[in-house]
Scaffold this motif. Structure first.
Motif, PDB file in Angstrom:
ATOM      1  N   GLY A  24       0.744  -1.178  -0.107  1.00  0.00           N
ATOM      2  CA  GLY A  24       0.109   0.276   0.008  1.00  0.00           C
ATOM      3  C   GLY A  24       0.709   1.255   0.182  1.00  0.00           C
ATOM      4  O   GLY A  24       1.821   1.421  -0.588  1.00  0.00           O
ATOM      5  N   LYS A  25       0.291   2.346   0.783  1.00  0.00           N
ATOM      6  CA  LYS A  25       0.876   3.585   0.856  1.00  0.00           C
ATOM      7  C   LYS A  25       2.321   3.609   1.351  1.00  0.00           C
ATOM      8  O   LYS A  25       3.290   4.203   0.685  1.00  0.00           O
ATOM      9  CB  LYS A  25       0.139   4.665   1.570  1.00  0.00           C
ATOM     10  N   GLY A  26       2.815   2.518   2.154  1.00  0.00           N
ATOM     11  CA  GLY A  26       3.981   2.673   2.698  1.00  0.00           C
ATOM     12  C   GLY A  26       4.979   1.990   1.715  1.00  0.00           C
ATOM     13  O   GLY A  26       6.171   2.157   1.739  1.00  0.00           O
ATOM     14  N   GLY A  27       4.552   1.339   0.790  1.00  0.00           N
ATOM     15  CA  GLY A  27       5.564   0.885  -0.193  1.00  0.00           C
ATOM     16  C   GLY A  27       6.227  -0.572   0.329  1.00  0.00           C
ATOM     17  O   GLY A  27       5.890  -1.271   1.132  1.00  0.00           O
ATOM     18  N   VAL A  28       7.326  -0.756  -0.319  1.00  0.00           N
ATOM     19  CA  VAL A  28       8.188  -1.803   0.049  1.00  0.00           C
ATOM     20  C   VAL A  28       9.109  -1.802   1.430  1.00  0.00           C
ATOM     21  O   VAL A  28       9.955  -0.518   1.083  1.00  0.00           O
ATOM     22  CB  VAL A  28       8.853  -2.683  -1.206  1.00  0.00           C
ATOM     23  N   ASN A  29       9.106  -2.066   2.237  1.00  0.00           N
ATOM     24  CA  ASN A  29       9.975  -2.150   3.501  1.00  0.00           C
ATOM     25  C   ASN A  29      10.439  -3.389   3.898  1.00  0.00           C
ATOM     26  O   ASN A  29      10.159  -4.345   3.495  1.00  0.00           O
ATOM     27  CB  ASN A  29       9.188  -1.290   4.598  1.00  0.00           C
ATOM     28  N   GLU A  30      11.577  -3.157   4.631  1.00  0.00           N
ATOM     29  CA  GLU A  30      12.213  -4.298   5.370  1.00  0.00           C
ATOM     30  C   GLU A  30      11.492  -5.455   5.861  1.00  0.00           C
ATOM     31  O   GLU A  30      11.611  -6.590   5.792  1.00  0.00           O
ATOM     32  CB  GLU A  30      13.210  -3.915   6.435  1.00  0.00           C
TER      33      GLU A  30
END
Length: 96
Positions: A24-30
Motif C-alpha cells: 500500500g501507501k508505505g511501499g516495500v519496506n524491510e
C-alpha cells in the motif's frame, strides 16, 4: 532463472491462489520483505497485490521484492505479482 516452460507451469499453479500480501501507501519496506521471504519458504509460490494508494510503480515493487527475498518473478499482471522461490526445507513444487 526460470525458463518459459517453468514460468508457464507456475502461472497455471498460481491462478487459483489468493493474494496473501498487499503493498500500500508505505511501499516495500524491510518488514514486508522479511514476511514475503518467510511465506516463500513455507509456500514456494505466492501472490502479492498492489493497492491503488501505492506510490511506486508495479515493476519497481516487483523488483524490490525479488531482490530482497532472492525470489523469481513469475508474472506481473495488472496489480498482481506472482513470486516463486524454491524452499530449502519444505519443497512442494516440482518444476518441469
Amino acid at each position: 532463472m526460470l525458463t518459459g516452460k517453468q514460468k508457464r507451469f507456475l502461472r497455471a499453479k498460481a491462478h487459483h491462489l489468493d493474494s496473501i500480501f498487499q503493498v500500500g501507501k508505505g511501499g516495500v519496506n524491510e518488514n514486508l520483505i522479511k514476511q514475503v521471504g518467510d511465506a516463500l519458504e513455507a509456500r514456494e509460490l505466492i501472490k502479492v497485490s498492489i493497492l491503488q494508494n501505492c506510490d511506486e510503480d508495479k515493476q519497481t515493487v516487483a523488483d524490490k521484492l525479488q531482490e530482497g527475498a532472492q525470489a523469481n518473478i513469475v508474472q506481473v499482471i495488472g496489480k498482481t505479482i506472482v513470486l516463486y522461490k524454491e524452499s530449502k526445507r519444505n519443497k512442494q513444487i516440482e518444476l518441469p
